[in-house]
Design a protein around this motif. Structure first.
Motif, PDB file in Angstrom:
ATOM      1  N   GLY A  51      44.470  19.528  33.809  1.00 32.55           N
ATOM      2  CA  GLY A  51      44.157  20.920  34.060  1.00 32.55           C
ATOM      3  C   GLY A  51      43.628  21.134  35.462  1.00 32.55           C
ATOM      4  O   GLY A  51      43.503  20.193  36.253  1.00 32.55           O
ATOM      5  N   PRO A  52      43.301  22.381  35.809  1.00 32.16           N
ATOM      6  CA  PRO A  52      42.835  22.687  37.160  1.00 32.16           C
ATOM      7  C   PRO A  52      41.466  22.084  37.459  1.00 32.16           C
ATOM      8  O   PRO A  52      40.645  21.880  36.562  1.00 32.16           O
ATOM      9  N   VAL A  53      41.237  21.829  38.739  1.00 30.75           N
ATOM     10  CA  VAL A  53      40.028  21.140  39.183  1.00 30.75           C
ATOM     11  C   VAL A  53      38.908  22.144  39.450  1.00 30.75           C
ATOM     12  O   VAL A  53      39.084  23.102  40.197  1.00 30.75           O
ATOM     13  N   ASP A  54      37.739  21.901  38.856  1.00 31.22           N
ATOM     14  CA  ASP A  54      36.563  22.754  39.057  1.00 31.22           C
ATOM     15  C   ASP A  54      35.613  22.188  40.107  1.00 31.22           C
ATOM     16  O   ASP A  54      34.920  22.935  40.797  1.00 31.22           O
ATOM     17  N   VAL A  72      47.131  15.522  38.535  1.00 35.99           N
ATOM     18  CA  VAL A  72      45.846  15.832  37.892  1.00 35.99           C
ATOM     19  C   VAL A  72      45.950  17.129  37.094  1.00 35.99           C
ATOM     20  O   VAL A  72      45.533  17.204  35.931  1.00 35.99           O
ATOM     21  N   VAL A  73      46.516  18.161  37.703  1.00 37.20           N
ATOM     22  CA  VAL A  73      46.639  19.454  37.022  1.00 37.20           C
ATOM     23  C   VAL A  73      47.540  19.335  35.798  1.00 37.20           C
ATOM     24  O   VAL A  73      47.246  19.891  34.723  1.00 37.20           O
ATOM     25  N   ALA A  74      48.636  18.599  35.932  1.00 36.37           N
ATOM     26  CA  ALA A  74      49.577  18.459  34.818  1.00 36.37           C
ATOM     27  C   ALA A  74      48.955  17.734  33.637  1.00 36.37           C
ATOM     28  O   ALA A  74      49.210  18.077  32.471  1.00 36.37           O
ATOM     29  N   CYS A  94      42.788  22.938  45.742  1.00 39.37           N
ATOM     30  CA  CYS A  94      41.881  23.164  44.612  1.00 39.37           C
ATOM     31  C   CYS A  94      41.190  24.528  44.635  1.00 39.37           C
ATOM     32  O   CYS A  94      40.825  25.059  43.577  1.00 39.37           O
ATOM     33  N   TYR A 130      47.317  15.885  43.367  1.00 42.62           N
ATOM     34  CA  TYR A 130      46.846  17.169  42.832  1.00 42.62           C
ATOM     35  C   TYR A 130      47.734  17.634  41.676  1.00 42.62           C
ATOM     36  O   TYR A 130      47.235  18.033  40.612  1.00 42.62           O
ATOM     37  N   ALA A 131      49.045  17.564  41.879  1.00 42.96           N
ATOM     38  CA  ALA A 131      49.969  18.012  40.838  1.00 42.96           C
ATOM     39  C   ALA A 131      49.824  17.181  39.569  1.00 42.96           C
ATOM     40  O   ALA A 131      49.853  17.719  38.450  1.00 42.96           O
ATOM     41  N   HIS A 189      42.046  27.995  42.254  1.00 45.46           N
ATOM     42  CA  HIS A 189      41.526  28.045  40.875  1.00 45.46           C
ATOM     43  C   HIS A 189      40.039  28.360  40.863  1.00 45.46           C
ATOM     44  O   HIS A 189      39.572  29.137  40.023  1.00 45.46           O
TER      45      HIS A 189
END
Length: 254
Positions: free
Chosen positions: A86-89, A81-83, A134, A78-79, A137
């Protein structure tokens, strides 16, 4: 706003994206303009091929390796992917393991509690944790999609064993709670329960005569499941549902 515009720029994280269902689902969402975080465990080459294919189609895609049997790896996935993206929709919890196969006539003594717990941790616990990470967000932007890939085994007992079947049925209770809790916040949550889908690990050693049990007369294809994923992502009114996709093998939902 048309369907393509409504998803353009959204980020979809698909676990188990190197397999048939994950790969075709990624391509389907990419057609609507979604960026794709491609998760894989061991199949680095397949994941790289999918990323290349997605980039050719004009969307952003990055591959991420993680063994989801360990919760710290879920957090790192998760970290990362966000880095990087960006955040997961959109979260499609698609990965899973079968572990030891004892079949419908097997002995419960043949499965240790350690393997039972390991199967649950990989299939259900990791999906729960990733969803937990997730959702904030999604709540902040008042839009999100969570989809669990379950199995008809959740409603029938299946052909693998009690560890697998129960890990999948646990997803249904999780899905029901999430969907009821967050529907008012624009977050939908649903589950897909496939059976006998070709080009997947589950179908590696399935006898051909099983096709005789399927009313539509054929095994399923990853495209059959990806089209359901696509519908659930596009639809803001459908939530709290288990979509059974098994060629008519079971009579109705469970």
């Amino acid at each position: 706003m048309n369907k393509t515009e409504s998803l353009k720029g959204k980020l979809a994280l698909i676990t188990g994206c190197s397999g048939g269902i994950g790969r075709v689902s990624a391509l389907a969402l990419a057609n609507h303009g979604c960026s794709i975080a491609v998760h894989y465990n061991a199949s680095k080459g397949k994941a790289s091929d999918i990323v290349t294919q997605l980039k050719i189609s004009g969307v952003n895609a990055v591959a991420f390796q993680a063994d989801l049997s360990q919760y710290n790896n879920v957090r790192k996935l998760y970290a990362d992917v966000v880095a990087q993206m960006g955040p997961v929709d959109i979260l499609f919890n698609n990965s899973g393991v079968t572990n030891t196969v004892i079949g419908p006539q097997g002995n419960i003594q043949d499965l240790s509690i350690d393997e039972f717990e390991s199967t649950w941790r990989t299939n259900t616990g990791s999906s729960y944790l990733l969803t937990q990470l997730c959702i904030p967000h999604m709540l902040e932007q008042k839009w999100g999609r969570v989809i669990f890939c379950s199995s008809v085994a959740a409603g029938t007992g299946g052909i693998i064993g009690p560890h697998y079947a129960s890990s999948k049925s646990a997803m249904h209770g999780l899905m029901h709670w999430i969907s009821m809790r967050y529907a008012k916040d624009g977050v939908t949550c649903n589950a897909i329960a496939p059976a006998l889908i070709k080009e997947t690990t589950m179908m590696a050693n399935v006898p051909d005569e099983l096709v005789q049990r399927i009313p539509v007369g054929r095994f399923g294809l990853p495209e059959d499941i990806a089209s359901v994923v696509e519908m659930l992502v596009l639809n803001s009114y459908m939530t709290n549902k288990i979509i059974v996709a098994d060629g008519g093998w079971t009579a109705g939902a469970f």
